[in-house]
Scaffold this motif. Structure first.
Motif, mmCIF file in Angstrom:
data_model
loop_
_atom_site.group_PDB
_atom_site.id
_atom_site.type_symbol
_atom_site.label_atom_id
_atom_site.label_comp_id
_atom_site.label_asym_id
_atom_site.label_seq_id
_atom_site.Cartn_x
_atom_site.Cartn_y
_atom_site.Cartn_z
ATOM 1 N N UNK A 75 0.815 -1.209 0.000
ATOM 2 C CA UNK A 75 0.000 0.000 0.000
ATOM 3 C C UNK A 75 0.852 1.263 0.000
ATOM 4 N N UNK A 76 1.865 1.301 0.842
ATOM 5 C CA UNK A 76 2.664 2.516 0.939
ATOM 6 C C UNK A 76 3.562 2.676 -0.284
ATOM 7 N N UNK A 77 3.942 1.579 -0.906
ATOM 8 C CA UNK A 77 4.760 1.679 -2.123
ATOM 9 C C UNK A 77 3.970 2.217 -3.312
ATOM 10 N N UNK A 78 2.690 1.934 -3.354
ATOM 11 C CA UNK A 78 1.872 2.407 -4.472
ATOM 12 C C UNK A 78 1.249 3.775 -4.210
ATOM 13 N N UNK A 79 1.278 4.231 -2.981
ATOM 14 C CA UNK A 79 0.673 5.525 -2.644
ATOM 15 C C UNK A 79 1.242 6.699 -3.436
ATOM 16 N N UNK A 80 2.565 6.831 -3.569
ATOM 17 C CA UNK A 80 3.082 7.971 -4.341
ATOM 18 C C UNK A 80 2.586 7.987 -5.780
ATOM 19 N N UNK A 81 2.483 6.825 -6.383
ATOM 20 C CA UNK A 81 2.006 6.744 -7.769
ATOM 21 C C UNK A 81 0.580 7.277 -7.857
ATOM 22 N N UNK A 82 -0.276 6.824 -6.962
ATOM 23 C CA UNK A 82 -1.673 7.266 -6.975
ATOM 24 C C UNK A 82 -1.799 8.745 -6.629
ATOM 25 N N UNK A 83 -1.017 9.197 -5.666
ATOM 26 C CA UNK A 83 -1.077 10.608 -5.301
ATOM 27 C C UNK A 83 -0.690 11.495 -6.477
ATOM 28 N N UNK A 84 0.382 11.148 -7.168
ATOM 29 C CA UNK A 84 0.829 11.939 -8.314
ATOM 30 C C UNK A 84 -0.186 11.877 -9.451
ATOM 31 N N UNK A 85 -0.788 10.690 -9.675
ATOM 32 C CA UNK A 85 -1.813 10.551 -10.718
ATOM 33 C C UNK A 85 -3.003 11.466 -10.464
ATOM 34 N N UNK A 86 -3.293 11.734 -9.193
ATOM 35 C CA UNK A 86 -4.433 12.580 -8.845
ATOM 36 C C UNK A 86 -4.036 14.027 -8.605
ATOM 37 N N UNK A 87 -2.819 14.385 -9.027
ATOM 38 C CA UNK A 87 -2.430 15.783 -9.004
ATOM 39 C C UNK A 87 -1.670 16.259 -7.791
ATOM 40 N N UNK A 88 -1.230 15.366 -6.921
ATOM 41 C CA UNK A 88 -0.496 15.799 -5.731
ATOM 42 C C UNK A 88 0.906 16.262 -6.113
#
Length: 86
Positions: free
Chosen positions: A14-27
Motif C-alpha cells: 500500500x505505501x509503495x503504491x501511494x506515491x504513484x496514486x497521489x501523483x496521478x491525482x495531481x499531488x
C-alpha cells in the motif's frame, strides 16, 4: 508470525503504491513526501503503544485489531473517491 508477516507485506504494498496514486491525482512532490514521512513517523511513534497494548490485552487481541485496521485501509483505498490534491 505468518499473520504479522502478511500484514506487513500488504502494508508495504500500500505505501509503495501511494506515491504513484497521489501523483496521478495531481499531488505535488511535497504532498507525497509529507504523506510518506507521516506514515513512517506514525509507524515508529505508535510502536511502543502497541507493545504496551499487547502486553496488557494479549498478542492475539492486538493482532486482530491491527488486521481490522489494515482491512479498513484496504477498503478505503479500493473504494474511495479520487480527490484532487493541489
Amino acid at each position: 508470525m505468518i499473520a504479522i508477516s502478511l500484514g506487513r507485506a500488504v502494508m508495504a504494498a500500500l505505501i509503495d503504491t501511494s506515491p504513484v496514486h497521489l501523483v496521478e491525482h495531481g499531488a505535488s512532490l511535497t504532498v507525497v513526501g509529507v504523506t510518506i514521512s507521516l506514515d513512517i513517523a506514525g509507524m515508529y511513534a505508535f510502536s511502543p503503544v502497541f507493545g504496551i497494548a499487547a502486553g496488557k490485552l494479549g498478542n492475539r487481541t492486538v493482532l486482530l485489531a491491527d488486521q481490522g485496521a489494515l482491512a479498513m485501509a484496504l477498503l478505503s483505498a479500493a473504494l474511495g473517491r479520487p480527490a484532487m490534491l493541489r
